[in-house]
Design a protein around this motif. Structure first.
Motif, mmCIF file in Angstrom:
data_model
loop_
_atom_site.group_PDB
_atom_site.id
_atom_site.type_symbol
_atom_site.label_atom_id
_atom_site.label_comp_id
_atom_site.label_asym_id
_atom_site.label_seq_id
_atom_site.Cartn_x
_atom_site.Cartn_y
_atom_site.Cartn_z
ATOM 1 N N LEU A 1 0.713 -1.896 62.867
ATOM 2 C CA LEU A 1 1.563 -2.983 62.393
ATOM 3 C C LEU A 1 1.361 -4.238 63.233
ATOM 4 O O LEU A 1 1.011 -4.159 64.415
ATOM 5 N N GLU B 1 6.679 -6.826 63.725
ATOM 6 C CA GLU B 1 7.151 -5.667 62.977
ATOM 7 C C GLU B 1 7.173 -4.427 63.861
ATOM 8 O O GLU B 1 8.108 -3.613 63.791
ATOM 9 N N SER C 1 2.869 1.203 57.663
ATOM 10 C CA SER C 1 1.853 0.155 57.642
ATOM 11 C C SER C 1 1.552 -0.310 56.221
ATOM 12 O O SER C 1 1.710 0.425 55.246
ATOM 13 N N TYR D 1 -3.855 -3.381 57.009
ATOM 14 C CA TYR D 1 -4.465 -2.540 58.028
ATOM 15 C C TYR D 1 -5.970 -2.439 57.825
ATOM 16 O O TYR D 1 -6.732 -2.468 58.798
#
Length: 262
Positions: free
Chosen positions: A19, A23, A60, A65
């Motif tokens: 993340l 966050e 995520s 990502y």
């Protein structure tokens, strides 16, 4: 079962890997609150089914990502590719003649990847203050390279002034190995900077840029040692190597200016 310290250590690393930092910090604090509530209620924390890696993966954004993995892979591959050339020099596995061309190509690729990820992170995330150890890390790496290359150049000039001295095989081997170790130190700095830019602060990319720039300079000098011919005037060849370093140096300064000021 993990104890609280091990759980939060693994959770912190997993969250910051999967993340963005704000966050990740929010989720970590939520779990801190859950720990305090469990302690007040006399309940066991963390629960047996809670796995830090699984928690971070489930939270995520898969698309975001994958974007990070792509940028990470490119930035990681560039210094490692130069390291592959160094290994190939001592343990020949393939024919790689154009070392300067490939090193410059990987330099520009890594520089563009760092610029892209900095720009992407700056648009999505709030601006964070510059890490207090960042300037010291960049300065230490620059001083280390300047001193190391200064000693290498001084030694090269000295052994060329002594008739027949450079023809001794051992001197060439020692010098090449010395510069290769300098390159290895720069590669390790680059790898550490890429990890810290994700786990801590995007501004650690500045150290990565410094690392790949100095790695290019060291590789140019190493190639100069490999190709120089004592009978010729070496000043012209040295000037050509220096000229080929000017544009990458200006490019790295421009990218670092954006990383550190935006």
């Amino acid at each position: 079962m993990l104890n609280n310290k091990s759980f939060f250590t693994q959770l912190n690393l997993a969250l910051h890997w999967y993340l963005p930092q704000p966050e990740a910090d929010e989720v970590r604090e939520d779990y801190r609150d859950m720990q305090r509530q469990a302690a007040e209620a006399g309940e066991v924390f963390p629960p047996k089914e809670d796995n830090p890696l699984k928690i971070a993966r489930n939270l995520s954004d898969r698309r975001e990502y994958r974007r990070w993995l792509l940028a990470f892979g490119v930035m990681l591959a560039c210094p490692l590719a130069v390291g592959a050339y160094l290994v190939n020099y001592y343990f020949p596995l393939f024919d790689w003649q154009n070392s300067v061309f490939f090193t410059q190509m990987f330099f520009w690729l890594g520089l563009l990847a760092a610029l892209h990820w900095n720009r992407h992170s700056r648009r999505r995330l709030p601006a964070l203050p510059r890490p207090p150890r960042l300037s010291a890390g960049c300065a230490a790496l620059a001083v280390f390279n300047l001193v190391s290359l200064g000693l290498a150049i001084s030694w090269t000039v000295y052994i060329m002034l002594v008739p027949g001295y450079y023809n001794m095989w051992i001197n060439g081997t020692i010098m090449n190995t010395y510069i290769a170790l300098v390159c290895l130190a720069n590669i390790l700095y680059c790898l550490a900077a890429v990890l810290r830019c994700r786990l801590e602060n995007r501004r650690w990319l500045a150290l990565y840029v410094v690392g790949i720039t100095l790695l290019l300079g060291a590789m140019l000098y190493l190639d100069y040692l490999h190709t120089m011919v004592i009978e010729y005037d070496l000043r012209y060849e040295a000037i050509d190597r220096l000229k080929s370093f000017i544009l990458p140096l200006l490019g790295s300064l421009a990218v670092n200016f954006r990383i550190l000021t935006k």
